[in-house]
Enzyme design. Structure first.
Site, mmCIF file in Angstrom:
data_model
loop_
_atom_site.group_PDB
_atom_site.id
_atom_site.type_symbol
_atom_site.label_atom_id
_atom_site.label_comp_id
_atom_site.label_asym_id
_atom_site.label_seq_id
_atom_site.Cartn_x
_atom_site.Cartn_y
_atom_site.Cartn_z
ATOM 1 N N SER A 159 0.843 -1.194 0.000
ATOM 2 C CA SER A 159 0.000 0.000 0.000
ATOM 3 C C SER A 159 0.882 1.249 0.000
ATOM 4 C CB SER A 159 -0.959 -0.046 1.200
ATOM 5 O OG SER A 159 -1.987 0.896 1.070
ATOM 6 N N GLU A 217 -1.582 -2.952 -8.181
ATOM 7 C CA GLU A 217 -2.835 -3.249 -7.484
ATOM 8 C C GLU A 217 -3.359 -1.947 -6.903
ATOM 9 O OE1 GLU A 217 -3.400 -2.970 -3.941
ATOM 10 O OE2 GLU A 217 -1.397 -2.142 -3.641
ATOM 11 N N HIS A 274 -4.972 -5.569 -1.719
ATOM 12 C CA HIS A 274 -5.652 -5.444 -0.432
ATOM 13 C C HIS A 274 -6.669 -6.583 -0.303
ATOM 14 C CE1 HIS A 274 -3.735 -1.566 -0.815
ATOM 15 N NE2 HIS A 274 -4.039 -1.301 0.444
#
Length: 305
Positions: free
Chosen positions: A105, A205, A275
């Protein structure tokens, strides 16, 4: 199983779910590891895990810890604010001594900046809160991949492509694996901390991003000349977004189909990363081999340490 020292730090957003972190710590200890908490692991300043100086100090302590693994509590936002000041030499020395930095992230900013500045390998993988700290049992594949990383046994990973992506001819590409969270990577474009990787294998992602926003960020990387220079683009999971009535059929598949018209390199989907509970560990900055046969895709890197 080999007992390892794990250093837990918070370089991004403040921890809002402390019970999850404590569950994660307990599970890592139950696996036989020694867990050391950074003094400011639960610090809070506005939305951040402490002000910039506090979080920068946490990164420095992680690099100086001598731990086998330095792993983040959670992502969120905050690392891009620290990029000019990160202790890159100390981080490189820590990696050379054997410390593996792990996260995802917002940690994408740290990982790609370290790659750009030092050429060292870090690991895209779990965060303690969202992965080890879940109320149910942690995902078995995630945990097994993390244990492979910790023990130094991991040599690669694989997944099955959607039926529509089946290849008639085997595909094999070699290149540096890099990437991570798309929003963070797009935000690095044009900065000194965007790795200049040509002939690489780029993985992406994201979470909470509608397909049109995903396409807009991909467009930015395309127009910046990044996507055209890669040997392959691997798409992980793009989760937690809501369609709206005026999409009228515009969805993630639309974006992927469009991307394939813009680049010559293969665009493969379904990489088990993002995630999501089931995530593999990926060596950011490592030279590896992408091999595809039929619907079976593999990333092979051999022993990293």
């Amino acid at each position: 199983m080999t007992k390892k020292r794990i250093y837990l730090f918070s370089p991004s957003s403040a921890v809002r779910n402390k019970p999850a972190i404590r569950r994660g710590i307990a599970r890592l200890k139950a696996l036989g590891h020694e867990v050391e908490l950074d003094p400011d692991v639960f610090a809070a300043h506005m939305r951040f895990a402490g002000d910039d100086a506090t979080r920068l100090a946490a990164v420095k302590r992680a690099a100086a810890s001598g731990a086998d693994i330095a792993i983040i509590t959670r992502g969120g936002y905050g690392l891009t604010r620290l990029l000019p000041e990160l202790p890159y030499k100390a981080i490189a020395k820590a990696i050379d001594r054997g410390t593996q930095f792990v996260g995802l992230s917002d940690f994408t900013a740290f990982q790609n900046a370290v790659l750009a500045e030092t050429g060292r390998v870090t690991w895209s993988g779990p965060a303690v809160g969202e992965d080890f700290g879940v109320e149910a049992e942690p995902d078995e594949i995630m945990q097994a991949c993390f244990e492979d990383l910790v023990s130094g046994q991991g040599e690669g990973t694989g997944w099955q492509l959607p039926a529509a992506e089946r290849t008639d001819k085997p595909l094999q590409q070699q290149g540096v694996l890099w990437g991570g969270n798309l929003a963070i990577l797009a935000a690095l474009a044009g900065t000194p901390w965007m790795p200049k990787v040509k002939g690489g294998i780029l993985f992406l992602e994201d979470v909470h991003e509608h397909p049109y926003r995903v396409e807009r960020m991909l467009t930015q990387l395309l127009y910046a000349g990044v996507l055209q220079q890669q040997k392959a683009i691997l798409l992980g999971h793009f989760t937690n977004w809501m369609p709206v009535p005026h999409d009228k059929g515009f969805k993630m598949k639309t974006v992927v189909d469009w991307l394939r018209t813009q680049v010559k390199a293969p665009v493969l989907t379904g990489l088990p990363f993002g995630h999501v509970p089931t995530k593999v560990c990926l060596p950011v900055g490592a030279k590896l081999t992408l091999a595809v046969e039929g619907r079976d895709a593999f990333l092979l890197w051999g022993h990293r340490h």
